[in-house]
Design a protein around this motif. Structure first.
Motif, short mmCIF file in Angstrom:
data_model
loop_
_atom_site.label_atom_id
_atom_site.label_comp_id
_atom_site.label_asym_id
_atom_site.label_seq_id
_atom_site.Cartn_x
_atom_site.Cartn_y
_atom_site.Cartn_z
N ASN A 30 11.66 -4.91 -5.64
CA ASN A 30 10.37 -4.72 -6.26
C ASN A 30 9.95 -4.82 -4.73
N LEU A 31 9.67 -5.60 -3.70
CA LEU A 31 9.44 -5.42 -2.08
C LEU A 31 8.88 -4.24 -1.68
N GLY A 34 7.89 -1.51 -4.53
CA GLY A 34 5.91 -2.30 -4.37
C GLY A 34 5.01 -1.53 -2.86
N GLY A 35 5.60 -2.36 -2.00
CA GLY A 35 5.43 -2.12 -0.51
C GLY A 35 4.65 0.36 0.05
N VAL A 36 6.42 0.55 -0.56
CA VAL A 36 5.87 1.87 -0.39
C VAL A 36 5.26 2.39 -1.11
N VAL A 37 4.91 2.10 -2.84
CA VAL A 37 3.83 2.54 -3.74
C VAL A 37 2.43 2.00 -3.08
N ASP A 38 2.35 1.25 -2.54
CA ASP A 38 1.15 0.25 -2.11
C ASP A 38 0.26 0.76 -1.25
N ALA A 39 1.66 1.42 0.05
CA ALA A 39 1.13 2.00 1.23
C ALA A 39 0.82 3.27 0.61
N ILE A 274 1.27 -8.24 -4.59
CA ILE A 274 2.52 -8.52 -4.77
C ILE A 274 3.22 -10.14 -5.31
N ASN A 275 1.83 -10.42 -5.39
CA ASN A 275 2.94 -11.61 -6.92
C ASN A 275 2.88 -11.52 -7.80
N GLY A 276 2.15 -9.97 -8.51
CA GLY A 276 3.44 -9.29 -9.25
C GLY A 276 3.94 -9.00 -9.46
N VAL A 277 4.36 -8.03 -8.62
CA VAL A 277 6.34 -7.61 -7.86
C VAL A 277 7.28 -8.49 -8.04
N LEU A 278 6.72 -10.12 -7.25
CA LEU A 278 8.06 -10.99 -7.16
C LEU A 278 7.91 -11.95 -8.51
#
Length: 805
Positions: A30-31, A34-39, A274-278
């Motif tokens: 997820n991280l 999530g990092g790629v999508v958030d980027a 990120i809290n949501g991802v975790l």
């Protein structure tokens, strides 16, 4: 007409992965995604405002807000309920959820279409009518995006789920940026949103193992509504509070000011996501351990610290870099947004600590605390936040962000203590907060030494230096947290599982054997031993399949079936019969793995089967009939069950070759004594209680009845005489007879099983893992097999280890 197919999976003895292992891997996946999508979102959040300007961004925010009305009014969080639900099979739960979503989305799309001209009139922006109306299609996003994605999520297949859900953001990015560059204005954002929605819907439709179809089941709908109505009211409160803020900001500082406010919120959301991802990674596991508060507490601490490991440094970074980011990346027209971004940075620290608290309540099926929190938040918004915005404009909006963050933190602190006991949230994450403070302090010293950021290159270089400081501080302060995470991710599966102590916690004793299904969250339901003494048959509900274990070789063979096999009935020739509960058919899996299905009269609920000579008997609980099917010719005869029956369930061959049928809601037993007759007749005897499970006891000349409404076993003969009664620690669910005449019964809601010695009048309780939901049991020689529905495991327990002391 019978149909023959062959679809099976050969596996050696499955090796289980722990929940921590699956969750740890899910968090990493997820991280990364999530990092790629958030980027991509961050890049879009920089380029689009620069290309479109505050006016267009604010216009899109207003149109999106209109659509959000429909989304909020229909939001009952049905995907989360599909993941959390354990008492309803996945196919039925999914069909009901899809039906409810289509109904809700259809109605509230009309609401959005009705609101669109009102919004356009209020803001004197005629184009808002068309913008809002076009975006109204996304009201169906839950039905076509979130529900299909809930299936791999429930099974903890995080990589597959992330790949599927990443399609939409990528397509949206690929459409929005070129369209904005080519001068499409606000319509570039609309085109990107709709393109991402359509692409995701198509991918998820073809990738989903369950095709969406309309399913009506009043009982299941009531279960879903009981879970969802507090969520709905919470969403309504959030909607009112959000629009109250929108009206206040736009009235105080105009539509451009709303664009400043929206920009600051979007940038701040990157840290909170990120809290949501975790939390997303841990939720399926939380549903499996919902009965253990101690395990939930440990999980909450871990998820809070991991979330702050990102949010803490990001909050300090936004505070430190917001001014150069606006100056260099966005331009002078966005300068008024600076104070809002700095306020959001301060709010991140408080909003991130313990943000996942409501997820832990949801895992226990409790959503009313969400409602309380939302109502208090709504009151807070109109009493404190809105006046600040109206009185002090942009500065008041900044103050309101900080005040709201502090108030939200106080509410979270209350609810966390209510479920977990004494706990200081900021105290949990002080190391992670200190990481961000150290990195910000060190970077500020570098600036004081003369390094001012005046170009994009300098901005990137100083940002990288900040990351270096943060990484160094993390290694010093949070090494143990990272070590635990890596250990959970890298842990290898093991076939052994320790025995359990009185609280269900493992000790260091010899291993029981623990076996998993090929798919996580398959929900093994019931088990039966073949008369040959070498084969165990197991049905799985949410991944519809029939498993065959060769207990000599340890080899499994899993045969996929239509939804869903209920109880296995070995045929005595190496094969097995089972009723397909939601498919109105019987299925037979031969010794070689061939599948033969026998269609029956359409019914919503076929249940347990029993093999008696050349016939198979199946209970049709919906139509209240008993069906006899010839094993070879498949000729079917229906026997009407008595009017006194409410919900017929189990059927078994009695000690004198009579057919016994039990009812879970009425204290009656139906018997067919002329079972091979062309016109079998049925009679009714009174039972001491409604009955969930039954097993024949030829040695004692009767049938054991497991009560469905109280903690009791009763031995009944064919005249209705009660031969014996045994009090149990809990209400029984699964029931089987051991080789020495004792009984084993599983307690679905008690996470344990019990060995009953009726001759001596004794019981031996055997704790199982918390939240495992033991369903069925079967014995082969000195080996007892128990299906753990919520854990998707089958546990083999040596009976020699179950000795009374």
């Amino acid at each position: 007409m019978a149909r023959r197919t062959k679809s099976s999976i050969e596996t050696s003895e499955p090796a289980p992965r722990s929940l921590a292992n699956l969750t740890g891997r899910g968090a990493v996946v997820n991280l990364v995604f999530g990092g790629v999508v958030d980027a991509l979102a961050a890049i879009q959040g920089i380029l689009v405002p620069r290309l479109l300007g505050p006016g267009n961004v604010g216009l899109f925010a207003l149109a999106s807000g209109g659509v959000a009305i429909g989304l909020s009014l229909k939001a009952v969080d049905l995907p989360k309920k599909v993941v959390q639900e354990r008492d309803v099979d996945l196919h039925t739960a999914y069909g009901v959820a899809f039906t409810m979503e289509i109904m809700l989305a259809g109605f509230f799309t009309l609401v959005v279409l009705g609101i669109a001209p009102i919004i356009a009139h209020l803001y004197d922006k005629p184009e808002l009518w068309l913008l809002t109306s076009v975006l109204a299609a996304t009201v169906f996003s839950t039905a076509f995006l979130e529900l299909p994605a809930a299936i791999p999520y429930r099974e903890m297949k995080f990589f597959r789920r992330n790949v599927l859900t990443a399609v939409g953001p990528v397509v949206s990015f690929a459409v929005t940026i070129p369209a904005a560059y080519l001068g499409a204005g606000v319509w570039s954002l609309v085109a990107g949103t709709l393109a991402g929605f359509a692409a995701s819907a198509l991918v998820l439709l073809f990738a989903s193992p369950i095709r969406p179809k309309l399913t009506w089941d009043g009982v299941v709908m009531r279960r879903f509504l009981s879970f969802g109505w507090p969520v709905w009211v919470s969403g309504l409160c959030g909607l009112l509070g959000g629009w109250g803020s929108v009206f206040a900001v736009s009235a105080a500082v105009g539509v451009a000011g709303l664009g400043f406010f929206d920009l600051a919120q979007n940038w701040a959301m990157r840290a909170l996501q990120i809290n949501g991802v975790l939390s997303d990674a841990v939720f399926p596991a939380l549903c499996s351990m919902q009965s253990s508060v101690a395990r939930l507490r440990r999980a909450f601490i871990a998820i809070t610290r991991l979330g702050m490991l990102w949010a803490g440094p990001v909050g300090f970074a936004l505070l430190l870099f917001s001014k150069p980011a606006i100056d260099i990346l966005l331009g002078p027209s966005w300068q008024p947004a600076l104070i809002l971004m700095q306020a959001e940075a301060a709010g991140i620290i408080f909003n991130s600590v313990g943000q996942s608290w409501n997820l832990f309540y949801a895992a226990r099926g409790q959503t009313k605390p969400w409602l309380v929190n939302s109502v208090l938040g709504l009151v807070w918004t109109f009493v404190v936040v809105v006046p600040l915005v109206l009185l002090f404009g942009t500065n008041g909006a900044a103050m309101s962000i900080v005040v709201l963050a502090l108030g939200s933190y106080a509410l979270r602190q209350y609810f966390v203590r209510k479920i977990f006991g004494p706990m200081f949230l900021l105290g949990l994450a002080w190391r992670e907060l200190l990481v961000g403070g150290i990195a910000a302090g060190a970077t500020s010293l570098v600036r004081l030494a003369g390094w001012e950021v005046r170009s994009l290159g300098g901005f990137v270089a100083q940002g990288l230096l900040y990351l270096v400081f943060a990484a160094a501080a993390t290694l010093v302060l949070c090494r143990s947290l990272l070590t635990d995470l890596f250990s959970a991710v890298r842990a290898r599966p093991s076939v052994a599982v320790a025995t359990a102590d009185a609280q269900g916690a493992p000790d260091d004793g010899p291993a029981w054997r623990r076996m998993v299904t090929p798919r996580a969250m398959a929900f093994p339901l019931l088990a039966a031993a073949d008369p040959d003494g070498t084969t165990l048959w197991v049905t799985t509900r949410d991944w519809p399949a029939l498993g065959r274990l060769d207990v000599v070789t340890g080899q499994w063979r899993w045969t996929e079936l239509p939804p869903f096999p209920h109880a296995p009935s070995p045929d005595g020739f190496g094969g097995c019969w089972t009723a397909l509960t939601r498919s109105s058919a019987l299925a037979h899996v031969s010794a070689s793995g061939d599948v033969q299905t026998v269609p029956l009269t359409r019914s919503r609920e076929l249940l347990v089967t029993a093999v008696a000579g050349e016939h198979v008997w199946v209970v049709d609980a919906h139509r209240k009939v008993l069906v006899r099917v010839h094993a070879t010719s498949h000729d079917a005869i229906e026997v009407a069950l008595p009017d006194s029956f409410i919900r017929a369930d189990f059927v078994v061959l009695g000690p004198s070759d009579e057919i016994w049928v039990a009812d879970t809601q009425s204290a009656h037993i139906a018997l067919v004594t002329d079972a091979t007759s062309p016109s079998p007749q049925l009679r009714v005897i009174d039972a001491p209680h409604p009955t969930r499970a039954i097993v024949a006891d030829p040695d004692r000349g009767g049938v054991w009845l497991g009560a469905s409404t109280k903690s009791q076993l009763s031995l009944l003969d064919s005249t209705g005489t009660v031969l014996a009664t045994v009090e149990l620690p809990a209400v029984p669910f699964g029931l089987c007879r051991l080789h020495d005449g004792r009984l084993a019964t599983a307690f679905k809601d008690g996470d344990s099983l019990c060995i009953v010695d009726a001759e001596r009048g004794t019981t031996l309780a055997v704790p199982l893992p918390a939240g495992s939901m033991p369903m069925g049991c079967a014995a082969i020689g000195q080996r007892l097999f128990v299906t753990l529905g919520a854990a998707s495991e089958i546990v083999e327990i040596p009976l020699a280890a179950l000795v009374e002391t």
